[in-house]
Enzyme design. Structure first.
Site, PDB file in Angstrom:
ATOM      1  N   ASP A   1      42.195  38.444  42.633  1.00 40.12           N
ATOM      2  CA  ASP A   1      42.367  37.838  41.492  1.00 40.12           C
ATOM      3  C   ASP A   1      43.225  36.695  41.187  1.00 40.12           C
ATOM      4  O   ASP A   1      43.484  36.136  40.072  1.00 40.12           O
ATOM      5  CB  ASP A   1      42.149  38.762  40.229  1.00 40.12           C
ATOM      6  CG  ASP A   1      43.425  39.497  40.012  1.00 40.12           C
ATOM      7  OD1 ASP A   1      44.366  39.325  40.812  1.00 40.12           O
ATOM      8  OD2 ASP A   1      43.467  40.356  38.701  1.00 40.12           O
TER       9      ASP A   1
ATOM     10  N   GLU B   1      49.500  34.508  32.868  1.00 40.86           N
ATOM     11  CA  GLU B   1      48.312  33.644  32.638  1.00 40.86           C
ATOM     12  C   GLU B   1      48.046  33.552  31.300  1.00 40.86           C
ATOM     13  O   GLU B   1      47.996  34.459  30.484  1.00 40.86           O
ATOM     14  CB  GLU B   1      47.101  34.125  33.441  1.00 40.86           C
ATOM     15  CG  GLU B   1      47.351  34.059  34.968  1.00 40.86           C
ATOM     16  CD  GLU B   1      46.413  34.875  35.629  1.00 40.86           C
ATOM     17  OE1 GLU B   1      46.039  34.668  36.494  1.00 40.86           O
ATOM     18  OE2 GLU B   1      46.098  36.245  35.138  1.00 40.86           O
TER      19      GLU B   1
HETATM   20  N1  LIG Z   1      39.217  41.292  37.891  1.00 42.76           N
HETATM   21  C1  LIG Z   1      39.596  41.556  36.581  1.00 42.76           C
HETATM   22  O1  LIG Z   1      39.125  41.309  35.822  1.00 42.76           O
HETATM   23  C2  LIG Z   1      40.902  42.339  36.522  1.00 42.76           C
HETATM   24  C3  LIG Z   1      41.397  42.903  35.513  1.00 42.76           C
HETATM   25  C4  LIG Z   1      42.545  43.937  35.356  1.00 42.76           C
HETATM   26  C5  LIG Z   1      43.125  43.868  36.701  1.00 42.76           C
HETATM   27  N2  LIG Z   1      42.864  43.420  37.565  1.00 42.76           N
HETATM   28  C6  LIG Z   1      43.239  43.468  39.204  1.00 42.76           C
HETATM   29  O2  LIG Z   1      42.862  45.006  39.427  1.00 42.76           O
HETATM   30  C7  LIG Z   1      43.804  45.592  40.413  1.00 42.76           C
HETATM   31  C8  LIG Z   1      44.395  46.899  39.795  1.00 42.76           C
HETATM   32  O3  LIG Z   1      45.006  46.974  38.755  1.00 42.76           O
HETATM   33  P1  LIG Z   1      45.744  48.271  37.987  1.00 42.76           P
HETATM   34  O4  LIG Z   1      46.162  47.869  36.782  1.00 42.76           O
HETATM   35  O5  LIG Z   1      44.823  49.350  38.460  1.00 42.76           O
HETATM   36  O6  LIG Z   1      46.992  48.384  39.103  1.00 42.76           O
HETATM   37  P2  LIG Z   1      47.854  49.652  39.474  1.00 42.76           P
HETATM   38  O7  LIG Z   1      49.055  49.088  40.015  1.00 42.76           O
HETATM   39  O8  LIG Z   1      47.795  50.528  38.325  1.00 42.76           O
HETATM   40  O9  LIG Z   1      46.929  50.441  40.678  1.00 42.76           O
HETATM   41  C9  LIG Z   1      46.576  49.748  41.718  1.00 42.76           C
HETATM   42  C10 LIG Z   1      46.426  50.921  42.954  1.00 42.76           C
HETATM   43  O10 LIG Z   1      45.953  50.232  44.094  1.00 42.76           O
HETATM   44  C11 LIG Z   1      46.429  51.233  45.201  1.00 42.76           C
HETATM   45  N3  LIG Z   1      46.382  50.218  46.416  1.00 42.76           N
HETATM   46  C12 LIG Z   1      47.128  49.231  46.968  1.00 42.76           C
HETATM   47  N4  LIG Z   1      46.846  48.762  48.004  1.00 42.76           N
HETATM   48  C13 LIG Z   1      45.818  49.601  48.508  1.00 42.76           C
HETATM   49  C14 LIG Z   1      45.083  49.882  49.679  1.00 42.76           C
HETATM   50  N5  LIG Z   1      45.238  48.981  50.624  1.00 42.76           N
HETATM   51  N6  LIG Z   1      44.010  50.781  49.720  1.00 42.76           N
HETATM   52  C15 LIG Z   1      43.920  51.543  48.717  1.00 42.76           C
HETATM   53  N7  LIG Z   1      44.605  51.626  47.424  1.00 42.76           N
HETATM   54  C16 LIG Z   1      45.722  50.611  47.701  1.00 42.76           C
HETATM   55  C17 LIG Z   1      47.926  51.510  44.686  1.00 42.76           C
HETATM   56  O11 LIG Z   1      48.547  52.495  45.299  1.00 42.76           O
HETATM   57  C18 LIG Z   1      47.751  51.784  43.142  1.00 42.76           C
HETATM   58  O12 LIG Z   1      47.195  53.109  42.940  1.00 42.76           O
HETATM   59  C19 LIG Z   1      45.162  44.408  40.205  1.00 42.76           C
HETATM   60  O13 LIG Z   1      45.058  43.782  41.339  1.00 42.76           O
HETATM   61  C20 LIG Z   1      45.207  43.578  39.158  1.00 42.76           C
HETATM   62  O14 LIG Z   1      45.301  42.431  39.116  1.00 42.76           O
HETATM   63  C21 LIG Z   1      41.671  42.594  37.789  1.00 42.76           C
END
Ligand SMILES: NC(=O)c1ccc[n+]([C@@H]2O[C@H](COP(=O)([O-])OP(=O)(O)OC[C@H]3O[C@@H](n4cnc5c(N)ncnc54)[C@H](O)[C@@H]3O)[C@@H](O)[C@H]2O)c1
Length: 350
Positions: A232, A61
């Site tokens: 997101d 993005e």
């Molecule tokens: N809203 C925003 O501004 C914003 C900004 C950054 C990241 N994000 C989103 O936040 C999320 C997390 O990002 P990250 O960098 O920490 O990712 P990451 O891959 O480092 O961590 C995600 C974690 O979620 C866990 N997980 C997956 N499914 C699960 C479930 N059903 N129950 C419990 N845990 C579960 C995984 O095991 C992993 O440890 C992503 O979806 C990313 O796109 C959003």
């Protein structure tokens, strides 16, 4: 003559880490102030939903905005399967430029900065929406973003108790190890149901490219604030639709959130409140103790603009940047080709 027009300050990952460590917890509170300031002048910004390029595995993005003086954009990806291949789910970099001549004035890593700005934004929203005095948060999804979220809620709201759940136990263990020494009371839970017990704030920050149901309606008691960060993208959500129907929903920029956020599950005219209006005081945040408030976070360009603006303001006093020879800038502006010829002569003569 203005010297060094070719040079753009560049903040590498190494310099960003040094900057964050030097400033400490204040980084999150000051970053939240910068976001707050920019949300107060919301109407001054160019706004559009981010430009997304979707693939089977993830999304790339571009997130542009401008306040008429400074232009900024972030490049960011989201690839939930990356983590299993030893890569980050989310990486980013971004830039600021002078609107009046188009020259970049800052290039920066933003993988770490995105985690910080997302956490600062979540905590800023919660300041207006969470029950007053809330000090216990459930943190569902214990990946790269998780510790930043915990620290922002501590810095801005005084949250001291954390209840963790992740489908991968080692992620929870990593969080508890990393956050030891920051003054939290921490509990590793065996399920989301267990994690949300007694929590006044529920943060969901999981990564999965599907309509996931991390929280079901029965898990959400009255008066709770939900900080939904992980949903997101189109087809990537975390909350059961019934929760949305019981909640007062707060968003960053509705045209983007309706595409990407939890509210993609609702009718396109479902009522939502824009956070900037809560921040300016034009409309109330939390109104009563029984209300369920939901911040449907997707991440908006103005937050990245604020984060880059904050980083830029730290450069002079810290010197934590490199000078990047990034812009071709011949002495005579029209002699771009001549600059190349002169470089060829220099290369030949050594
Ligand atoms: N809203 C925003 O501004 C914003 C900004 C950054 C990241 N994000 C989103 O936040 C999320 C997390 O990002 P990250 O960098 O920490 O990712 P990451 O891959 O480092 O961590 C995600 C974690 O979620 C866990 N997980 C997956 N499914 C699960 C479930 N059903 N129950 C419990 N845990 C579960 C995984 O095991 C992993 O440890 C992503 O979806 C990313 O796109 C959003």
């Amino acid at each position: 003559m203005i010297p060094n027009l070719n040079i753009v300050p560049f903040v590498s990952v190494d310099h960003m880490m040094k900057l964050v460590l030097k400033i400490g917890e204040r980084f999150l509170t000051e970053l939240a102030f910068y976001i707050e300031d920019d949300f107060r002048r919301w109407e001054a910004f160019d706004k559009s939903p981010r430009v997304a390029s979707h693939s089977a595995e993830g999304v790339i993005e571009l997130m542009p905005t401008s306040d008429g003086e400074v232009y900024g954009f972030k490049y960011v990806n989201g690839h939930p399967k990356n983590m299993r291949e030893g890569r980050q789910t989310v990486t980013a970099f971004g830039m600021l430029a002078d609107v009046h001549n188009g020259y970049p004035v800052l290039l920066s890593e933003m993988t770490i900065l995105t985690a910080l700005r997302t956490a600062a934004m979540s905590a800023l929203a919660a300041k207006h929406l969470a029950p007053p005095g809330a000090d216990c948060m459930a943190l569902i999804g214990n990946g790269a973003q998780a510790e930043f979220q915990a620290l922002a809620f501590k810095a801005l709201l005084g949250v001291r108790k954390l209840r963790f759940f992740d489908i991968d136990r080692s992620a929870t263990e990593k969080c508890i190890r990393n956050l030891a020494g920051f003054g939290f009371e921490m509990v590793a839970c065996r399920s989301t149901e267990e994690a949300v017990e007694g929590a006044e704030i529920i943060t969901t920050v999981t990564a999965d490219k599907q309509y996931a149901t991390i929280l079901t309606d029965n898990m959400v008691g009255s008066g709770v604030h939900i900080n939904a960060v992980g949903g997101d993208c189109p087809g990537k959500t975390e909350l059961h639709r019934d929760i949305l129907l019981r909640s007062d929903i707060f968003v960053e920029y509705p045209p983007q959130t309706r595409i990407e956020g939890e509210i993609q599950q609702l009718a396109p005219d479902h009522e939502v409140t824009e956070l900037w209006q809560v921040i300016t005081g034009a409309v109330p945040g939390r109104r009563d103790p029984a209300q369920i408030t939901l911040f449907d976070s997707v991440g908006f360009a103005i937050e990245d603009f604020s984060a880059l603006r904050y980083v830029r303001d730290q450069l002079r006093s810290t010197g934590l940047y490199q000078e990047l020879d990034m812009l071709a800038d011949p002495d005579e502006p029209r002699d771009l080709f001549g600059m190349l010829l002169r470089a060829a002569v220099v290369a030949k003569t050594g």
